[in-house]
Design a protein around this motif. Structure first.
Motif, PDB file in Angstrom:
ATOM      1  N   THR A   1      -8.229   2.205  14.787  1.00 19.46           N
ATOM      2  CA  THR A   1      -7.780   2.024  13.401  1.00 19.46           C
ATOM      3  C   THR A   1      -8.224   3.208  12.544  1.00 19.46           C
ATOM      4  O   THR A   1      -9.363   3.657  12.605  1.00 19.46           O
ATOM      5  CB  THR A   1      -8.357   0.711  12.830  1.00 19.46           C
ATOM      6  OG1 THR A   1      -7.894  -0.379  13.634  1.00 19.46           O
ATOM      7  CG2 THR A   1      -7.904   0.503  11.384  1.00 19.46           C
ATOM      8  N   VAL A   2      -7.266   3.697  11.763  1.00 19.62           N
ATOM      9  CA  VAL A   2      -7.496   4.869  10.902  1.00 19.62           C
ATOM     10  C   VAL A   2      -7.239   4.429   9.460  1.00 19.62           C
ATOM     11  O   VAL A   2      -6.329   3.630   9.205  1.00 19.62           O
ATOM     12  CB  VAL A   2      -6.531   6.016  11.311  1.00 19.62           C
ATOM     13  CG1 VAL A   2      -6.581   7.179  10.328  1.00 19.62           C
ATOM     14  CG2 VAL A   2      -6.856   6.496  12.729  1.00 19.62           C
ATOM     15  N   LEU A   3      -8.054   4.942   8.550  1.00 21.46           N
ATOM     16  CA  LEU A   3      -7.848   4.663   7.130  1.00 21.46           C
ATOM     17  C   LEU A   3      -6.956   5.781   6.558  1.00 21.46           C
ATOM     18  O   LEU A   3      -7.289   6.959   6.669  1.00 21.46           O
ATOM     19  CB  LEU A   3      -9.205   4.644   6.424  1.00 21.46           C
ATOM     20  CG  LEU A   3      -9.239   4.051   5.019  1.00 21.46           C
ATOM     21  CD1 LEU A   3      -8.815   2.589   5.005  1.00 21.46           C
ATOM     22  CD2 LEU A   3     -10.657   4.191   4.437  1.00 21.46           C
ATOM     23  N   VAL A   4      -5.825   5.377   5.981  1.00 24.61           N
ATOM     24  CA  VAL A   4      -4.815   6.351   5.540  1.00 24.61           C
ATOM     25  C   VAL A   4      -4.703   6.338   4.024  1.00 24.61           C
ATOM     26  O   VAL A   4      -4.787   5.270   3.411  1.00 24.61           O
ATOM     27  CB  VAL A   4      -3.395   5.957   6.015  1.00 24.61           C
ATOM     28  CG1 VAL A   4      -2.447   7.127   5.971  1.00 24.61           C
ATOM     29  CG2 VAL A   4      -3.413   5.287   7.346  1.00 24.61           C
ATOM     30  N   THR A   5      -4.438   7.493   3.445  1.00 28.39           N
ATOM     31  CA  THR A   5      -3.999   7.511   2.059  1.00 28.39           C
ATOM     32  C   THR A   5      -2.989   8.638   1.872  1.00 28.39           C
ATOM     33  O   THR A   5      -2.775   9.452   2.781  1.00 28.39           O
ATOM     34  CB  THR A   5      -5.179   7.632   1.074  1.00 28.39           C
ATOM     35  OG1 THR A   5      -4.752   7.189  -0.218  1.00 28.39           O
ATOM     36  CG2 THR A   5      -5.722   9.059   0.970  1.00 28.39           C
ATOM     37  N   HIS A   6      -2.345   8.654   0.714  1.00 22.02           N
ATOM     38  CA  HIS A   6      -1.329   9.677   0.461  1.00 22.02           C
ATOM     39  C   HIS A   6      -1.616  10.310  -0.894  1.00 22.02           C
ATOM     40  O   HIS A   6      -2.015   9.621  -1.833  1.00 22.02           O
ATOM     41  CB  HIS A   6       0.057   9.022   0.479  1.00 22.02           C
ATOM     42  CG  HIS A   6       1.188   9.991   0.662  1.00 22.02           C
ATOM     43  ND1 HIS A   6       1.192  10.975   1.637  1.00 22.02           N
ATOM     44  CD2 HIS A   6       2.361  10.137  -0.003  1.00 22.02           C
ATOM     45  CE1 HIS A   6       2.323  11.665   1.555  1.00 22.02           C
ATOM     46  NE2 HIS A   6       3.046  11.178   0.565  1.00 22.02           N
ATOM     47  N   LEU A   7      -1.424  11.615  -0.970  1.00 25.09           N
ATOM     48  CA  LEU A   7      -1.749  12.363  -2.201  1.00 25.09           C
ATOM     49  C   LEU A   7      -0.488  12.562  -3.039  1.00 25.09           C
ATOM     50  O   LEU A   7       0.577  12.907  -2.514  1.00 25.09           O
ATOM     51  CB  LEU A   7      -2.364  13.712  -1.833  1.00 25.09           C
ATOM     52  CG  LEU A   7      -3.664  13.617  -1.013  1.00 25.09           C
ATOM     53  CD1 LEU A   7      -4.086  14.996  -0.510  1.00 25.09           C
ATOM     54  CD2 LEU A   7      -4.783  12.981  -1.840  1.00 25.09           C
ATOM     55  N   ALA A   8      -0.649  12.383  -4.350  1.00 27.05           N
ATOM     56  CA  ALA A   8       0.521  12.443  -5.237  1.00 27.05           C
ATOM     57  C   ALA A   8       0.887  13.862  -5.645  1.00 27.05           C
ATOM     58  O   ALA A   8       2.053  14.148  -5.931  1.00 27.05           O
ATOM     59  CB  ALA A   8       0.252  11.602  -6.493  1.00 27.05           C
ATOM     60  N   CYS A   9      -0.090  14.765  -5.678  1.00 27.32           N
ATOM     61  CA  CYS A   9       0.147  16.085  -6.300  1.00 27.32           C
ATOM     62  C   CYS A   9      -0.350  17.243  -5.440  1.00 27.32           C
ATOM     63  O   CYS A   9      -0.730  18.292  -5.982  1.00 27.32           O
ATOM     64  CB  CYS A   9      -0.548  16.145  -7.655  1.00 27.32           C
ATOM     65  SG  CYS A   9      -0.075  14.824  -8.775  1.00 27.32           S
TER      66      CYS A   9
END
Ligand SMILES: Cc1ncc(COP(=O)(O)O)c(C=O)c1O
Length: 355
Positions: A154-162
């Protein structure tokens, strides 16, 4: 094939772009994002080209993953939007997919899925983009509550807006907030998309998710030698002299300022060429630059070739590619390269070429 309207997919450019980006982040593992038919290049084409260098692929929805499996692609596939329905949990496991869980309903579907039919899950954190993911400070309790679903994969993911704007300190804020929770939870992380991989070294995590840069696109401020991966081309299907003062096309949108030579080209908005491209949008005829003259029609465009000698019916016209950077066309159409690439329609054959 009748029309000479094609999207040439440059396999070597795709491969060298991916390798260059992966080398930028040697402590991360990189996966190619092949959603939306690999940004219009053909997901099967691109996955085949990259299958020996991209240990995983990412898509948006499970149907895209199943299409890759049916084409014989074997690497694990990360489904970025996760399950849209409960039944997709077991489907994902049977197709070797990893589901990104971004809300509690998805976690409940997973709990209800028989244990031996559960896929690997990744967990999505909302670090500020406010599109998908768990609120950061709820993650410790989510991880505790659904501990039975969390595995060593399991990997913790996020996404960048800028991430494509190096002058915007919002990226640093997202990174700091996210990394604090990730450290607390001691989970591997996946943060960086293409611009982040190139411009924000701190975002390079265990897995980087590379989309647009694999296809030659990079932030304006970056200076990475990425090659264009798609040449959209067509040919001249008619030629005429248009006297000074006469107009061309729908709405009389272009009026000849002098006696002119106008070529009609066999591509239009039904092929994905942006309808909003104004007069003067660049194209290349036999390698020489020319500009749109008149409104884009469904199946045709008209271009001003007055200044080019020896133009004939059948001559090749590049809409974007090596001679016409796609960003120039995107800017003219008030759009971005992502949109132009993904909108090339099914009517345009994709021809994969190796140099
Ligand atoms: C969650 C996620 N990760 C990665 C990507 C790839 O981004 P890029 O094409 O900017 O590399 C996207 C693209 O939209 C995305 O939505």
């Amino acid at each position: 094939m009748s029309r000479q309207t094609q999207a040439i997919i440059h396999a070597d450019a795709i491969l060298s772009n991916f390798k260059l980006l992966a080398e930028l982040a040697p402590t991360s593992r990189s996966m190619a994002v092949v959603k939306a038919d690999a940004y219009g290049h053909g997901a099967v084409n691109v996955s085949r080209i990259l299958q020996h260098v991209s240990p995983r692929f990412a898509v948006a929805i499970i149907e895209e993953a199943i299409a890759l499996r049916e084409a014989g692609i074997t690497a694990p596939i990360v489904v970025l939007e996760g399950a849209h329905q409960a039944k997709e949990c077991a489907m994902a496991a049977s197709h070797g997919c990893i589901l990104v869980m971004h809300n509690q309903a998805q976690l409940e579907w997973m709990l209800a899925c028989p244990e031996d039919r559960r896929p690997t899950i990744w967990l999505k954190a909302d670090s500020g983009m406010h599109r998908l993911g768990f609120v950061l400070n709820t993650l410790p309790s989510i991880v505790k509550q659904y501990a039975s679903l969390i595995t060593q994969d399991t990997v913790l993911v996020t996404h960048l807006a800028c991430a494509d704007d190096t002058s915007n300190d919002f990226t640093q804020k997202q990174l700091s907030a996210f990394l604090q929770i990730a450290t607390q939870l001691a989970l591997p992380v996946s943060i960086a998309n293409s611009p982040a991989t190139i411009e924000w070294p701190q975002s390079r995590g265990d897995w980087n998710r590379l989309g647009i840069a694999v296809y030659g696109g990079q932030p304006n401020t970056a200076n990475v030698a990425l090659a264009p991966t798609m040449t959209l081309r067509s040919s001249i299907i008619a030629l005429r002299d248009v006297p000074k003062g006469e107009s061309v096309g729908y709405g009389q949108n272009w009026v000849a300022q002098k006696d002119s030579r106008i070529a009609t080209v066999g591509i239009g908005y039904a092929d994905g060429y942006p309808r909003h491209c104004p007069n003067g949008t660049p194209v290349a005829v036999n390698g020489e630059r020319a500009g749109l003259a008149g409104r884009v029609s469904m199946d045709m465009i008209t271009i001003d070739v007055t200044h080019i000698s020896n133009v004939n019916i059948g001559d090749r016209v590049e809409l974007w590619g090596e001679n016409v950077p796609i960003n120039e066309v995107a800017e003219a159409a008030d759009s971005i390269d992502y949109e132009l690439l993904t909108r090339v329609s099914a009517r345009v054959p994709r021809i994969v070429k190796y140099r």
